[in-house]
Write an enzyme that holds these catalytic residues in place. Structure first.
Site, PDB file in Angstrom:
ATOM      1  N   ASP A 138       0.865  -1.251   0.153  1.00 50.53           N
ATOM      2  CA  ASP A 138      -0.005   0.194   0.148  1.00 50.53           C
ATOM      3  C   ASP A 138       0.884   1.336   0.014  1.00 50.53           C
ATOM      4  OD1 ASP A 138       0.967  -0.030   2.518  1.00 50.53           O
ATOM      5  OD2 ASP A 138      -0.788   0.244   3.790  1.00 50.53           O
ATOM      6  N   GLN A 175      12.341  26.027   0.256  1.00 47.55           N
ATOM      7  CA  GLN A 175      10.921  26.461   0.713  1.00 47.55           C
ATOM      8  C   GLN A 175      11.140  26.897   2.047  1.00 47.55           C
ATOM      9  OE1 GLN A 175       7.314  24.524  -0.449  1.00 47.55           O
ATOM     10  NE2 GLN A 175       8.920  22.922  -1.681  1.00 47.55           N
ATOM     11  N   ASP A 178      23.067  34.244  -9.315  1.00 45.19           N
ATOM     12  CA  ASP A 178      22.216  35.277  -8.963  1.00 45.19           C
ATOM     13  C   ASP A 178      22.571  35.920  -7.838  1.00 45.19           C
ATOM     14  OD1 ASP A 178      22.005  33.381  -6.805  1.00 45.19           O
ATOM     15  OD2 ASP A 178      20.603  32.185  -7.887  1.00 45.19           O
ATOM     16  N   LYS A 226      19.667  37.519 -12.297  1.00 43.97           N
ATOM     17  CA  LYS A 226      18.778  36.629 -12.700  1.00 43.97           C
ATOM     18  C   LYS A 226      17.299  37.073 -12.276  1.00 43.97           C
ATOM     19  CE  LYS A 226      18.118  32.296 -10.813  1.00 43.97           C
ATOM     20  NZ  LYS A 226      18.529  31.111 -10.446  1.00 43.97           N
ATOM     21  N   ASP A 257      27.092  27.360  -8.083  1.00 45.24           N
ATOM     22  CA  ASP A 257      25.731  27.259  -7.319  1.00 45.24           C
ATOM     23  C   ASP A 257      25.609  26.095  -6.239  1.00 45.24           C
ATOM     24  OD1 ASP A 257      23.277  28.142  -6.756  1.00 45.24           O
ATOM     25  OD2 ASP A 257      22.694  28.177  -8.863  1.00 45.24           O
ATOM     26  N   ASP A 299      19.185  21.968 -10.801  1.00 45.00           N
ATOM     27  CA  ASP A 299      17.856  21.148 -10.802  1.00 45.00           C
ATOM     28  C   ASP A 299      17.351  21.043 -12.270  1.00 45.00           C
ATOM     29  OD1 ASP A 299      15.394  20.297 -10.406  1.00 45.00           O
ATOM     30  OD2 ASP A 299      14.373  21.493  -9.015  1.00 45.00           O
ATOM     31  N   THR A 300      16.619  21.921 -12.882  1.00 48.99           N
ATOM     32  CA  THR A 300      16.297  21.691 -14.086  1.00 48.99           C
ATOM     33  C   THR A 300      17.415  22.301 -15.030  1.00 48.99           C
ATOM     34  OG1 THR A 300      15.219  23.962 -14.396  1.00 48.99           O
ATOM     35  CG2 THR A 300      13.820  22.160 -13.459  1.00 48.99           C
ATOM     36  N   GLY A 332      17.767  25.094 -15.653  1.00 50.59           N
ATOM     37  CA  GLY A 332      17.636  26.388 -16.506  1.00 50.59           C
ATOM     38  C   GLY A 332      18.634  27.302 -16.299  1.00 50.59           C
TER      39      GLY A 332
END
Ligand code: R5P
Length: 313
Positions: free
Chosen positions: A37, A97, A171, A194, A220, A224-225, A227
């Site tokens: 499950d 976050q 950035d 940025k 950095d 991640d992506t 970009g």
């Protein structure tokens, strides 16, 4: 290392094995499985009573599953009467976050609370997205860095005090990190200004500093992506940069991240093994291991020696 037990979940067993070799210990026998499950089930199959126990588990993708494994491994270790439990989380998922925006959860804080409630006595990580995350914990935190390791790689490639090289922050938020890297190579810095319109989409505006005719190293914490890196590399090229390299501690590389790096203007992306890389698509990527650093920190935690002094130089 007789008083140490090393536990790991499924997120990065290769890294835990490398740490175990450095420490000359075996990984503690534990079963970390999933019921049909989807529930996670943990059993520690040997006694860890009275041991200093280190749970190695980065919370990379699948993030929620790996996070629950981490929390339940800590819980199991406490219930097995481990003497002291350290959560070794080289990559701290949810770390981006970390601040209040309109009607959002501060997920980095919530996860910190869960780790403590599970019973961790100590938290150890590498290049947390923001240093302020350490303050979300009420237990001791050691936030180590892979910057010296990655800077040494570029030093060996001839970047030290090189008039034709510059370190670039992708950035404005990463300037302190880039300066730390640049100081180790005795290089100047430049900044890509940025503007990000939405999460996971980046937009580059302009460059502060001289990059014309220079070999640039973008520094950095996370790729991640891809970009941010590929956009920054393109704008640096547009501004006349000769070659563009990148150094990022955590290779999240979600979505089309690998393809984006392969298709970008980058010559090389240097990263670490806080997160396992896909076996198939590592074009342009060099991976350095942070296992020796983590093993040294574990030794020092166990023998109550300074960890700060490790990064003093
Ligand atoms: C942002 O503040 C971080 O430091 C990274 O620049 C960002 O997470 C990279 O994400 P992506 O590769 O998706 O642009």
């Amino acid at each position: 290392m007789d008083g140490i037990k090393l536990l790991c979940g499924n997120s990065n067993r290769q890294l835990a094995e490398k740490i175990a070799r450095e420490l000359n210990v075996e990984i503690t026998d534990a079963t970390v499985k999933e019921f049909s499950d989807g529930e996670t089930n943990i059993t520690i199959n040997e006694s860890i009573r009275g041991y200093n126990t280190f749970v190695v588990q980065p919370t990379c993708t699948p993030t929620n599953k790996n996070l629950v494994e981490l929390l339940l491994l800590i819980d199991a270790a406490k219930r097995c009467s481990a003497h002291h439990v350290s959560a070794v989380v080289p990559y701290y998922g949810y770390g981006r976050q970390e601040r209040l925006t309109s009607r959002t959860a501060i997920s980095a804080k919530a996860v910190a609370s869960w780790i403590q409630v599970s019973g961790a006595d100590h938290f150890l990580s590498i290049d947390l997205h923001s240093e302020a995350i350490a303050g979300f914990f009420e237990i001791p935190v050691d936030n180590m860095t892979a910057i010296p390791l990655m800077a040494t790689h570029f030093r060996q490639k001839g970047f030290y005090e090189n008039d034709n090289a510059v370190v670039v922050s992708p950035d404005t938020g990463g300037v302190k990190r880039a300066r730390n890297f640049a100081t180790r190579l005795n290089l100047p810095i430049a900044i890509v200004d940025k503007l990000r319109s939405r999460a996971n989409e980046s937009e580059v505006a302009h460059v502060v500093g001289n990059v014309e005719g220079k070999n640039c190293i973008i520094v950095d914490d996370i790729v991640d992506t891809g970009g941010s890196l590929s956009n920054a590399a393109s704008i640096l090229k547009d501004k006349g940069a000769k070659k563009v390299y990148a150094a990022c501690t955590h290779p999240v590389l979600s979505g089309t991240g690998y393809e984006r790096i392969a298709d970008s203007e980058l010559e090389e992306l240097v990263t670490t093994d806080t997160i396992p890389l896909s076996e198939s698509s590592r074009k342009k990527i060099t991976q350095l291991s942070i296992a020796p650093i983590l093993a040294e920190c574990i030794k020092r935690t166990y023998s109550q020696q300074s960890i700060t002094e490790l990064f003093a130089k």
